[in-house]
Every structure is written in C-alpha cells, then in structure tokens.
Design a protein around this motif. Structure first.
Motif, short mmCIF file in Angstrom:
data_model
loop_
_atom_site.label_atom_id
_atom_site.label_comp_id
_atom_site.label_asym_id
_atom_site.label_seq_id
_atom_site.Cartn_x
_atom_site.Cartn_y
_atom_site.Cartn_z
N UNK A 73 0.84 -1.20 0.00
CA UNK A 73 0.00 0.00 0.00
C UNK A 73 0.88 1.25 0.00
N UNK A 74 0.62 2.14 -0.94
CA UNK A 74 1.37 3.39 -1.06
C UNK A 74 0.47 4.55 -0.66
N UNK A 108 -0.69 7.86 -9.28
CA UNK A 108 -1.57 6.81 -9.80
C UNK A 108 -0.81 5.95 -10.82
N UNK A 109 -0.07 6.59 -11.70
CA UNK A 109 0.71 5.83 -12.69
C UNK A 109 1.74 4.93 -12.02
N UNK A 110 2.42 5.49 -11.03
CA UNK A 110 3.48 4.76 -10.32
C UNK A 110 2.94 3.56 -9.55
N UNK A 111 1.73 3.69 -9.04
CA UNK A 111 1.20 2.66 -8.14
C UNK A 111 0.14 1.77 -8.78
N UNK A 112 -0.21 2.02 -10.03
CA UNK A 112 -1.28 1.24 -10.67
C UNK A 112 -0.90 -0.21 -10.89
#
Length: 198
Positions: free
Chosen positions: A126-127, A190-194
C-alpha cells in the motif's frame, strides 16, 4: 506574542486566528491563512468566521447551482444551502483495529491513524501520498507529516509514504499553480502505483 506567552504556549487554532493580527483588527483565515478579514468581535477569544470561506464560498455555491440546475436539470424551484450543520450531530465514536473498546465523542474527531497503520501492515504494498498546503490551519501544516512519521508501522514501510507540499491552504486547488501541481502529482502517483511489480 504577549497573548501566547500568557497562555503558556497553549492556544488553539481559533485563538491563534483571532489574535495573530489583533493589532490590525483582522481575523486570519482557517482554511488558508493568506486570507484575512475584519474582526467581527475584537473581544472574542476565538475567530468568529473564516475569511477564506467568505471570499471563495459564493463561487462554489454558484458553480454548483448552475451545474445541478442546467446540466443535471435538478432542483428547479428548490433552495440549496451552501452549508449545513450536520457535524453537530455526527458521531465520532470509532473502534480501532484489534480493540474491543470504542473511542471518541461528539466533541473530538476520531483517530484513524491506527487504521492506516493496520492497513499498511496487512498490505505492505500500500502506497500513500500526503498532500499539504503550507497555509492550512484546518489541518495544520506538518501535522500530517508528524502523524505519518509516528505511525506504529515497521520502519521499512515509511518508504511507502510520499509527501507533496503546496504554496496554498487546505483547498490546494484554490490556487491555479498549486492545482496544476496537485494534478500532476496525483497523476504521477496513480501511474506509479497502478501496476506495482510490473
């Protein structure tokens, strides 16, 4: 300064806002301390209103009214109130993870930091992105950072939390340059964690 010393450095946000610009007869904004307005009652212990809300509130109400009436075609002949006092009756009672007892009261907000810590322990992937405005007194600047640094989590999970700061108040989006930066930061997050692991 005399007021703060007399209070033994123990003043709340409303007292701070009422007294910060006391010599000028001004109340300081809660949501954004860059806003100020005339004192309603110079003898009040706490600020009587938020100059930021007064300055910007009508724009939000107008935009909402136009949107729901014209685009959604809802509310003809109805009055919309820009705020209601629902918080007065809100129950802040909360049961933290692993506890049998429920904590909180109608006067004190719930502490959900143990819930976040629990979620991060259960899901170590979880980020978190914390976004904060320098001029915010509603959620005072650096309070969130302090809380995150003191989460009861393993030290290695601290790397899952990133911090973004803005030259604005509580409503970061109320300043154009901060709105753009917030947008870019959230899109990047969002891009980094998707797709973690891909």
């Amino acid at each position: 300064m005399e007021y703060i010393l007399k209070a033994d450095l123990r003043i709340d946000g409303g007292e701070f806002r009422q007294n910060l610009q006391d010599d000028a007869g001004l109340t300081t904004g809660r949501l954004d301390t860059r806003f100020s307005g005339p004192d309603i009652d110079p003898l009040s212990q706490r600020a009587d209103y938020d100059p930021q809300s007064t300055a910007l509130g009508s724009a939000y109400v107008s935009a909402f009214n136009e949107y729901v009436r014209k685009d959604l075609r809802y509310g003809d002949g109805r009055d919309f109130k820009h705020s209601i006092s629902a918080g007065r009756n809100w129950s802040f009672v909360h049961q933290q993870p692993g506890q049998n007892q429920r904590f909180g009261s109608s006067r004190q907000g719930s502490n959900v930091m143990p819930d976040l810590a629990n979620a991060m322990k259960i899901n170590p992937n979880l980020k978190i992105q914390l976004n904060a405005g320098y001029f915010d007194l509603a959620t005072p600047f650096y309070q969130g950072v302090y809380e995150m640094h003191h989460l009861p989590i393993p030290a290695n999970l601290q790397a899952n939390i990133e911090y973004k700061f803005y030259d604005s108040g509580h409503m970061v989006y109320a300043k154009d340059s901060s709105l753009k930066l917030l947008h870019d930061n959230v899109v990047g997050f969002i891009r980094k964690t998707s797709n973690p692991g891909n």
